[in-house]
Design a protein around this motif. Structure first.
Motif, PDB file in Angstrom:
ATOM      1  N   GLY A 175       1.658  -4.505   6.452  1.00 11.82           N
ATOM      2  CA  GLY A 175       0.632  -4.383   5.421  1.00 11.82           C
ATOM      3  C   GLY A 175      -0.087  -5.666   5.095  1.00 11.82           C
ATOM      4  N   GLN A 204       0.807  -1.226   0.000  1.00  7.49           N
ATOM      5  CA  GLN A 204       0.000   0.000   0.000  1.00  7.49           C
ATOM      6  C   GLN A 204       0.838   1.273   0.000  1.00  7.49           C
ATOM      7  N   GLN A 215      -4.368  -5.816   3.993  1.00  4.19           N
ATOM      8  CA  GLN A 215      -4.033  -5.734   2.576  1.00  4.19           C
ATOM      9  C   GLN A 215      -5.308  -5.917   1.763  1.00  4.19           C
ATOM     10  N   ASP A 265     -10.639   2.591   0.763  1.00  6.97           N
ATOM     11  CA  ASP A 265      -9.900   1.798   1.751  1.00  6.97           C
ATOM     12  C   ASP A 265      -9.843   2.586   3.058  1.00  6.97           C
ATOM     13  N   PRO A 290      -7.597   3.823  -3.028  1.00  4.06           N
ATOM     14  CA  PRO A 290      -7.358   4.535  -1.758  1.00  4.06           C
ATOM     15  C   PRO A 290      -8.596   5.177  -1.149  1.00  4.06           C
ATOM     16  N   ALA A 321      -0.204   3.890  -2.682  1.00  3.92           N
ATOM     17  CA  ALA A 321      -1.534   4.444  -2.401  1.00  3.92           C
ATOM     18  C   ALA A 321      -1.483   5.383  -1.204  1.00  3.92           C
ATOM     19  N   LEU A 322      -0.710   5.018  -0.181  1.00  5.07           N
ATOM     20  CA  LEU A 322      -0.556   5.877   0.998  1.00  5.07           C
ATOM     21  C   LEU A 322       0.098   7.193   0.615  1.00  5.07           C
ATOM     22  N   LEU A 331      -6.597   2.510   5.184  1.00  7.73           N
ATOM     23  CA  LEU A 331      -5.525   3.318   4.596  1.00  7.73           C
ATOM     24  C   LEU A 331      -5.775   4.803   4.833  1.00  7.73           C
ATOM     25  N   SER A 357      -7.458  -4.836  -2.218  1.00 11.95           N
ATOM     26  CA  SER A 357      -7.319  -4.398  -3.613  1.00 11.95           C
ATOM     27  C   SER A 357      -8.150  -3.141  -3.863  1.00 11.95           C
TER      28      SER A 357
END
Length: 393
Positions: free
Chosen positions: A75, A20, A97, A105, A102, A23-24, A108, A99
């Protein structure tokens, strides 16, 4: 937070291989936080993917870089969890974790909010909000008056605080006053101050908001509600940089940056004669405009998750938005802007008893009568079920 230079990374992701990480970084950069992959000469927060084989070596590296926090991210966890060690200087984050993109999620988004907290600023993910943040930070460096226009509940006060925190005045007071919330006969004394005995009930002197903000920033929220007589007095303060409290003949110098906000069309207010044109142009050296939430849809879910965390009782784990709940929130048009979203999230906290906020927890319109009716029906049903058991006994 006022940054004195751009040579320091805010956050370094030293093990960018965890799933991630990109994305983070995307979520953090949307808030205009400086994120770098790999080691940098200096940084505030060091992010390391788990597992860590030599924690002592990692702490030593962080010390050399001047990092104030280490965040170790697992993660591949089953659920989101944060554990604090070393007095909060080391955080261990369990991150599921997925899919998911962002903005769907929730775990996240929670991690991004945690990492962004020391840097202040607005919770944002939409490009339009990012552009506004860029402009606000640019104008913050210059000691000019700012006029922020935008609909109610669109974040005008949050933007004002960001400007103050990013300015050379950041260490001085930030004082906010809502001109619409204070009775007209009290507003003058509260803004300009008063001496003891200046009016009935003035048993002590009060220096007022202008002098309280000396050296810093004064936010005049909803200034379009200020009476014309006070507008003239405020104009003189801006021009002469002195204030005369009620009941006094002495002028006191003040050094204040003024940020004014309104949800009204100021040109129309000037045409109607309810707002002084000369004052408006004194205040509107640099204009900014906040957008309704519907015009920045990517902000919705990050704001919603941040609000859940903010309103969760201290010591309890904040629930996470499910992907379906995120879709439901993103599809709404939010006529009440951020304040409406905050109300919806507070209702969701009341309705949910689990670690996940689902669509049936989200009440987009207040339906208290329906809820009360459902609760009454449930109570009647429970009483009816109990009667046969009582007769049998």
């Amino acid at each position: 937070m006022h940054r004195k230079g751009n040579d320091m990374a805010d956050i370094c992701i030293t093990a960018p291989g965890f799933a991630q990480s990109q994305a983070l970084a995307t979520l953090l950069r949307a808030r205009r936080i400086n994120v770098h992959s790999g080691y940098q000469p200096t940084c505030h927060t060091l992010i390391q993917g788990a597992p860590v084989t030599d924690q002592r070596a990692l702490v030593e590296i962080a010390r050399k870089l001047g990092a104030k926090r280490i965040v170790i991210v697992d993660g591949t966890a089953q659920s989101y969890e944060v554990r604090s060690e070393l007095g909060g200087r080391l955080l261990r984050v369990s991150l599921p974790q997925t899919s998911l993109v962002p903005l769907r999620d929730a775990a996240l988004m929670m991690l991004a909010d945690l990492l962004a907290a020391p840097f202040g600023g607005m919770v944002a993910a939409d490009p339009a909000s990012g552009a506004l943040l860029d402009m606000a930070r640019r104008v913050a460096r210059f000691d000019v008056s700012v006029f922020i226009n935008g609909p109610t509940g669109s974040g005008k006060e949050v933007l004002s605080r960001l400007i103050h925190d990013a300015s050379p005045r950041a260490e001085a007071p930030f004082v906010a006053i809502n001109c619409a919330a204070i009775p007209e006969n009290m507003l003058e004394a509260m803004i300009f101050g008063h001496e003891k005995g200046a009016f009935t009930g003035a048993n002590t002197a009060n220096k007022g908001y202008l002098r309280a903000a000396d050296g810093g920033t004064l936010l005049l929220d909803e200034i379009s509600e200020m009476p014309l007589a006070l507008q003239a007095k405020l104009l003189r303060v801006i021009q002469e940089r002195v204030v005369t409290p009620l009941g006094s003949q002495a002028e006191t110098p003040v050094d204040v940056r003024i940020i004014a906000t309104s949800n009204r069309d100021m040109e129309a207010e000037i045409a109607r004669g309810t707002f002084r044109e000369d004052l408006y142009y004194r205040l509107c050296v640099f204009p900014l405009e906040t957008l309704p939430l519907a015009a920045r849809p990517d902000d919705v879910t990050v704001l919603a998750q941040a609000m859940l965390a903010r309103h969760t009782p201290e010591g309890a784990a904040a629930p996470l938005l499910s992907p379906a709940a995120c879709e439901m929130l993103a599809a709404h048009d939010w006529p009440g802007n951020v304040r409406e979203l905050e109300n919806v999230m507070q209702r969701a906290l009341v309705l949910s008893d689990s670690a996940l906020i689902e669509p049936h927890h989200i009440m987009l319109a207040p339906r208290s009568a329906l809820i009360a009716g459902a609760a009454m029906a449930a109570a009647i049903g429970a009483n009816a079920a109990a009667r046969p058991a009582a007769r049998a006994a």
